[in-house]
Design a protein around this motif. Structure first.
Motif, PDB file in Angstrom:
ATOM      1  N   GLU A   9       1.757   6.310  -7.113  1.00 55.49           N
ATOM      2  CA  GLU A   9       0.693   7.184  -7.611  1.00 55.49           C
ATOM      3  C   GLU A   9       1.068   8.658  -7.505  1.00 55.49           C
ATOM      4  OE1 GLU A   9      -2.576   5.744  -5.261  1.00 55.49           O
ATOM      5  OE2 GLU A   9      -3.129   4.234  -6.764  1.00 55.49           O
ATOM      6  N   SER A  22      -0.546  -4.620 -15.726  1.00 53.58           N
ATOM      7  CA  SER A  22      -0.327  -3.591 -14.705  1.00 53.58           C
ATOM      8  C   SER A  22       1.168  -3.357 -14.496  1.00 53.58           C
ATOM      9  CB  SER A  22      -0.989  -3.986 -13.379  1.00 53.58           C
ATOM     10  OG  SER A  22      -2.390  -3.992 -13.511  1.00 53.58           O
ATOM     11  N   ASP A  76       0.829  -1.207   0.000  1.00 52.21           N
ATOM     12  CA  ASP A  76       0.000   0.000   0.000  1.00 52.21           C
ATOM     13  C   ASP A  76       0.865   1.260   0.000  1.00 52.21           C
ATOM     14  OD1 ASP A  76      -2.336  -1.466  -0.039  1.00 52.21           O
ATOM     15  OD2 ASP A  76      -2.687  -1.310   2.122  1.00 52.21           O
ATOM     16  N   TYR A 128       3.873  -6.697  -9.206  1.00 54.99           N
ATOM     17  CA  TYR A 128       2.969  -7.306 -10.181  1.00 54.99           C
ATOM     18  C   TYR A 128       3.683  -8.366 -11.021  1.00 54.99           C
ATOM     19  CZ  TYR A 128      -0.868  -3.998  -9.378  1.00 54.99           C
ATOM     20  OH  TYR A 128      -1.904  -3.272  -8.829  1.00 54.99           O
ATOM     21  N   LYS A 143       2.392   1.629  -3.426  1.00 55.75           N
ATOM     22  CA  LYS A 143       1.395   2.087  -4.389  1.00 55.75           C
ATOM     23  C   LYS A 143       1.101   3.571  -4.221  1.00 55.75           C
ATOM     24  CE  LYS A 143      -2.956   0.999  -6.551  1.00 55.75           C
ATOM     25  NZ  LYS A 143      -4.073   0.090  -6.651  1.00 55.75           N
ATOM     26  N   LEU A 196       6.346  -1.158  -7.605  1.00 55.20           N
ATOM     27  CA  LEU A 196       4.978  -1.636  -7.754  1.00 55.20           C
ATOM     28  C   LEU A 196       4.881  -2.566  -8.971  1.00 55.20           C
ATOM     29  CD1 LEU A 196       2.066  -1.642  -6.780  1.00 55.20           C
ATOM     30  CD2 LEU A 196       1.694   0.455  -8.113  1.00 55.20           C
ATOM     31  N   TRP A 232       3.061   0.386 -14.943  1.00 53.49           N
ATOM     32  CA  TRP A 232       3.854   1.049 -13.910  1.00 53.49           C
ATOM     33  C   TRP A 232       5.334   1.119 -14.277  1.00 53.49           C
ATOM     34  CZ3 TRP A 232       1.851   4.253 -10.726  1.00 53.49           C
ATOM     35  CH2 TRP A 232       0.510   4.108 -10.338  1.00 53.49           C
ATOM     36  N   GLN A 235       7.264   3.368  -8.534  1.00 49.54           N
ATOM     37  CA  GLN A 235       6.552   2.845  -9.704  1.00 49.54           C
ATOM     38  C   GLN A 235       7.192   1.542 -10.165  1.00 49.54           C
ATOM     39  OE1 GLN A 235       6.869   6.328 -12.181  1.00 49.54           O
ATOM     40  NE2 GLN A 235       4.922   7.170 -11.448  1.00 49.54           N
TER      41      GLN A 235
END
Length: 150
Positions: free
Chosen positions: A30, A57, A23, A44, A26, A40, A61, A37
């Protein structure tokens, strides 16, 4: 019974810590932090910290990080385009990303493009085979590297 409850509590705590980590990553991603980035995207790629593997995804990113000039993210994007991992396979786009990284002196990119200096008298090297091999290993290996970078 007490040991089992303690083990369950510990396991839930560890899972919660990892989820909070994802979290935090992320949120920073963002907000435009290039390394976050890439991290993240790495989560994935590897399917870690409560996130399922999601190549599309990951590509979104990673490309954000690459566009900000993060060299290792540029190399990952090149490999992703070479393989068609989360993106439509596109050798020209892959070459574009390798060239961006090579322009910054990234040794692997220089080698993949055949732009590294080859010692005189050395054995001829198969750059195509190297590129294919690199495209298979770079995304996951660089993802692990991003996740250990502070």
């Amino acid at each position: 019974m007490r040991k089992i409850l303690w083990l369950i509590f510990l396991l839930l705590h560890v899972v919660g810590v990892f989820a909070q980590g994802a979290d935090n990553i992320k949120q920073a991603a963002e907000q435009g932090d290039a390394l976050s980035q890439a991290k993240l995207a790495s989560l994935y790629i590897l399917g870690r910290d409560g996130l399922e593997k999601d190549e599309k995804s990951a590509a979104i990113w990673m490309e954000k990080a690459a566009n900000q000039g993060l060299v290792d993210a540029q190399v990952v994007m090149a490999a992703m385009y070479d393989r068609g991992l989360g993106v439509v396979s596109d050798r020209d786009k892959a070459t574009h990303w390798y060239e961006k990284a090579a322009a910054k002196g990234h040794a692997t990119s220089l080698a993949i493009l055949g732009k590294n200096e080859v010692p005189q008298g050395s054995v001829q090297f198969n750059y195509q085979a190297m590129r294919l091999s690199a495209a298979k290993t770079i995304p996951s290996e660089y993802a692990k590297k991003f996740l250990t970078t502070k």
